[in-house]
Design an enzyme around this catalytic site. Structure first.
Site, mmCIF file in Angstrom:
data_model
loop_
_atom_site.group_PDB
_atom_site.id
_atom_site.type_symbol
_atom_site.label_atom_id
_atom_site.label_comp_id
_atom_site.label_asym_id
_atom_site.label_seq_id
_atom_site.Cartn_x
_atom_site.Cartn_y
_atom_site.Cartn_z
ATOM 1 N N HIS A 1 0.842 -1.192 0.000
ATOM 2 C CA HIS A 1 0.000 0.000 0.000
ATOM 3 C C HIS A 1 0.881 1.247 0.000
ATOM 4 O O HIS A 1 2.098 1.151 0.182
ATOM 5 C CB HIS A 1 -0.951 0.013 1.216
HETATM 6 P P1 TYD Z 1 -2.169 -3.054 7.528
HETATM 7 O O1 TYD Z 1 -2.066 -1.591 7.289
HETATM 8 O O2 TYD Z 1 -2.828 -3.884 6.487
HETATM 9 O O3 TYD Z 1 -0.730 -3.643 7.833
HETATM 10 P P2 TYD Z 1 0.606 -3.393 6.986
HETATM 11 O O4 TYD Z 1 0.970 -1.943 7.163
HETATM 12 O O5 TYD Z 1 1.665 -4.251 7.547
HETATM 13 O O6 TYD Z 1 0.268 -3.742 5.569
HETATM 14 O O7 TYD Z 1 -2.919 -3.264 8.898
HETATM 15 C C1 TYD Z 1 -3.402 -4.526 9.343
HETATM 16 C C2 TYD Z 1 -4.647 -4.307 10.176
HETATM 17 O O8 TYD Z 1 -4.353 -3.582 11.356
HETATM 18 C C3 TYD Z 1 -5.712 -3.518 9.434
HETATM 19 O O9 TYD Z 1 -6.953 -4.167 9.648
HETATM 20 C C4 TYD Z 1 -5.750 -2.176 10.103
HETATM 21 C C5 TYD Z 1 -5.175 -2.429 11.483
HETATM 22 N N1 TYD Z 1 -4.358 -1.311 11.987
HETATM 23 C C6 TYD Z 1 -4.853 -0.517 12.997
HETATM 24 O O10 TYD Z 1 -5.984 -0.695 13.475
HETATM 25 N N2 TYD Z 1 -4.050 0.475 13.486
HETATM 26 C C7 TYD Z 1 -2.818 0.703 13.003
HETATM 27 O O11 TYD Z 1 -2.104 1.616 13.491
HETATM 28 C C8 TYD Z 1 -2.322 -0.103 11.923
HETATM 29 C C9 TYD Z 1 -0.962 0.119 11.317
HETATM 30 C C10 TYD Z 1 -3.127 -1.115 11.447
#
Ligand code: TYD
Length: 134
Positions: A50
Site C-alpha cells: 500500500h
Molecule cells: P495493515 O495496514 O494492512 O498492515 P501493513 O501496514 O503491515 O500492511 O494493517 C493490518 C490491520 O491492522 C488492518 O486491519 C488495520 C489495522 N491497523 C490498525 O488498526 N491500526 C494501526 O495503526 C495499523 C498500522 C493497522
C-alpha cells in the site's frame, strides 16, 4: 526516484561496557510529531502492499532484518534495515512492500498521524493513477 521521498538515517548509538543505546527525538532526526506508534513482529508473509497519501513514517528494525521495497510509481528502491541503529524515514507517498524477514525481526513504526483508512491506497494501479494526477 527523487531523493527527498525517503531517507535512510544513521541513528546515534552510544556504546559502553553495558551495551548499546540508540534513540530518535524530535529535532534533527525526527521532524514530525509522533501521533501513533505500532510494531510488526512474528512475520509470516510479506506485508505492506500500500501507499499513504499524507502519512509520514519513521521505521526501524530493533531485531533481525527486513527489506523495505519503495516504489514511486516508476522506480523501485530497496532499503535493508538490518541493524537497530538504522532508520528509514518515508517522507512522501510511496508504494511499500516489506519482504525478506531474517532472524525474527521486530519492526517499530513511528507515524505522523493516527490510523486513518482513507489515507491508504491499497491498489498499485490506483497509486500510479493517483501519482500521475497529483
Ligand atoms: P495493515 O495496514 O494492512 O498492515 P501493513 O501496514 O503491515 O500492511 O494493517 C493490518 C490491520 O491492522 C488492518 O486491519 C488495520 C489495522 N491497523 C490498525 O488498526 N491500526 C494501526 O495503526 C495499523 C498500522 C493497522
Amino acid at each position: 526516484m527523487i531523493n527527498n521521498e525517503y531517507k535512510e538515517v544513521q541513528l546515534p548509538c552510544f556504546t559502553d561496557e553495558r551495551g548499546n543505546l540508540s534513540f530518535v527525538e524530535l529535532g534533527q532526526i525526527l521532524n514530525f510529531s509522533i501521533k501513533r506508534v505500532y510494531w510488526l513482529y512474528d512475520f509470516k508473509k510479506d506485508r505492506g502492499g500500500h501507499a499513504h497519501k499524507n502519512l509520514q513514517q519513521f521505521v526501524f528494525c530493533i531485531n533481525g532484518s527486513v527489506n523495505f521495497v519503495l516504489d514511486d510509481g516508476v522506480n523501485r528502491k530497496s532499503v535493508l534495515l538490518d541493524a537497530p541503529d538504522k532508520g528509514l524515514h518515508i517522507i512522501k507517498p510511496l508504494w511499500r512492500e516489506i519482504t525478506n524477514f531474517q532472524n525474527n525481526p521486530k519492526v517499530v513504526v513511528l507515524a505522523s498521524d493516527i490510523y486513518k483508512e482513507d489515507d491508504y491506497i491499497r491498489s498499485y494501479e490506483e497509486f500510479k493513477a493517483w501519482k500521475s494526477n497529483s
